[in-house]
Design a protein around this motif. Structure first.
Motif, mmCIF file in Angstrom:
data_model
loop_
_atom_site.group_PDB
_atom_site.id
_atom_site.type_symbol
_atom_site.label_atom_id
_atom_site.label_comp_id
_atom_site.label_asym_id
_atom_site.label_seq_id
_atom_site.Cartn_x
_atom_site.Cartn_y
_atom_site.Cartn_z
ATOM 1 N N LEU A 187 0.828 -1.199 0.000
ATOM 2 C CA LEU A 187 0.000 0.000 0.000
ATOM 3 C C LEU A 187 0.866 1.255 0.000
ATOM 4 C CD1 LEU A 187 -2.822 1.223 0.027
ATOM 5 C CD2 LEU A 187 -2.816 1.013 2.523
ATOM 6 N N ALA A 188 1.941 1.246 0.744
ATOM 7 C CA ALA A 188 2.823 2.413 0.790
ATOM 8 C C ALA A 188 3.348 2.768 -0.600
ATOM 9 C CB ALA A 188 3.980 2.144 1.746
ATOM 10 N N ASP A 189 3.696 1.768 -1.384
ATOM 11 C CA ASP A 189 4.197 2.015 -2.738
ATOM 12 C C ASP A 189 3.102 2.576 -3.648
ATOM 13 O OD1 ASP A 189 6.659 1.013 -1.920
ATOM 14 O OD2 ASP A 189 6.245 -1.009 -2.688
ATOM 15 N N ILE A 190 1.907 2.040 -3.512
ATOM 16 C CA ILE A 190 0.779 2.502 -4.331
ATOM 17 C C ILE A 190 0.483 3.967 -4.022
ATOM 18 C CG2 ILE A 190 -1.687 2.219 -4.791
ATOM 19 C CD1 ILE A 190 -1.266 -0.803 -4.083
ATOM 20 N N THR A 240 3.236 6.329 -5.315
ATOM 21 C CA THR A 240 3.164 6.494 -6.768
ATOM 22 C C THR A 240 2.048 7.460 -7.151
ATOM 23 O OG1 THR A 240 4.068 4.292 -7.169
ATOM 24 C CG2 THR A 240 2.795 5.290 -8.958
ATOM 25 N N ILE A 241 0.882 7.290 -6.545
ATOM 26 C CA ILE A 241 -0.243 8.182 -6.860
ATOM 27 C C ILE A 241 0.083 9.612 -6.450
ATOM 28 C CG2 ILE A 241 -2.652 8.738 -6.320
ATOM 29 C CD1 ILE A 241 -3.104 5.669 -6.048
ATOM 30 N N LEU A 279 -6.765 11.257 -1.751
ATOM 31 C CA LEU A 279 -6.885 9.816 -1.519
ATOM 32 C C LEU A 279 -7.650 9.550 -0.236
ATOM 33 C CD1 LEU A 279 -3.317 8.487 -2.402
ATOM 34 C CD2 LEU A 279 -5.384 8.455 -3.800
ATOM 35 N N MET A 280 -8.641 8.678 -0.338
ATOM 36 C CA MET A 280 -9.418 8.266 0.830
ATOM 37 C C MET A 280 -9.120 6.799 1.125
ATOM 38 S SD MET A 280 -13.495 8.512 1.616
ATOM 39 C CE MET A 280 -14.162 6.998 0.915
ATOM 40 N N TYR A 318 -2.236 3.584 10.218
ATOM 41 C CA TYR A 318 -1.287 3.286 9.152
ATOM 42 C C TYR A 318 -1.537 4.189 7.941
ATOM 43 C CZ TYR A 318 1.285 0.617 5.618
ATOM 44 O OH TYR A 318 2.138 0.244 4.604
ATOM 45 N N CYS A 319 -2.792 4.348 7.580
ATOM 46 C CA CYS A 319 -3.120 5.165 6.403
ATOM 47 C C CYS A 319 -2.817 6.637 6.642
ATOM 48 C CB CYS A 319 -4.568 4.946 6.001
ATOM 49 S SG CYS A 319 -4.806 3.310 5.245
ATOM 50 N N GLU A 320 -2.971 7.090 7.864
ATOM 51 C CA GLU A 320 -2.580 8.469 8.148
ATOM 52 C C GLU A 320 -1.064 8.631 7.990
ATOM 53 O OE1 GLU A 320 -4.102 11.878 10.989
ATOM 54 O OE2 GLU A 320 -3.181 10.248 12.154
ATOM 55 N N GLU A 321 -0.299 7.643 8.442
ATOM 56 C CA GLU A 321 1.154 7.667 8.265
ATOM 57 C C GLU A 321 1.538 7.696 6.783
ATOM 58 O OE1 GLU A 321 2.950 4.354 10.288
ATOM 59 O OE2 GLU A 321 2.037 4.913 12.204
ATOM 60 N N LEU A 322 0.750 7.027 5.948
ATOM 61 C CA LEU A 322 1.029 6.984 4.512
ATOM 62 C C LEU A 322 0.594 8.258 3.801
ATOM 63 C CD1 LEU A 322 0.030 3.325 3.542
ATOM 64 C CD2 LEU A 322 2.298 4.247 4.097
#
Length: 133
Positions: A16-19, A22-23, A32-33, A44-48
């Motif tokens: 997910l981090a790579d995706i 890239t975006i 991104l949501m 985790y998603c907030e960190e990303l």
């Protein structure tokens, strides 16, 4: 753009981090949501650097089957609003005006009311079930 924001394994073992990276690089103006199922995913998603964190998958996956966003007086929402600093959208199982009001009072950014409004067969089923009981 909404996407699966869980820690689950992805096709072709993508990360997910790579995706997200890239975006963000190729489309920096796109928001991104993250569709999450629990607090761990949300953190985790907030960190990303997702722009929005949503509860979309809570109660709809094997990991959260049988759980409802309203469980324990919306405990997941209380936990998220304490530690998540991005806008939070509550989505999933908001099927009564009372749930909507309760969630909004907890300080989320927005709420999605879907099937309770958009699927007349489910609305009708509630009335039929009430008559049958």
């Amino acid at each position: 753009v909404a996407m699966d924001g869980t820690l689950r394994t992805r096709p072709n073992d993508e990360k997910l981090a790579d995706i997200v990276a890239t975006i963000k690089e190729e489309y920096p103006a796109i928001l991104l949501m993250a569709d999450c199922l629990n607090l761990e995913d949300a953190k985790y998603c907030e960190e990303l650097d997702f722009d929005i964190i949503a509860t979309t998958l809570h109660g709809y996956t094997a990991e959260t089957k049988g759980q409802d966003i309203a469980d324990n007086d919306f405990a997941l929402i209380d936990e998220m609003t304490k530690v998540i600093h991005k806008p939070i959208i509550v989505e999933g199982n908001i099927d009564t005006p009372q749930k909507l009001a309760a969630v909004m009072k907890k300080g989320v950014w927005s709420v999605v009311v879907g099937s309770a409004i958009t699927r007349p067969q489910l609305i009708t089923k509630k009335f039929v079930t009430a008559l049958e009981s």
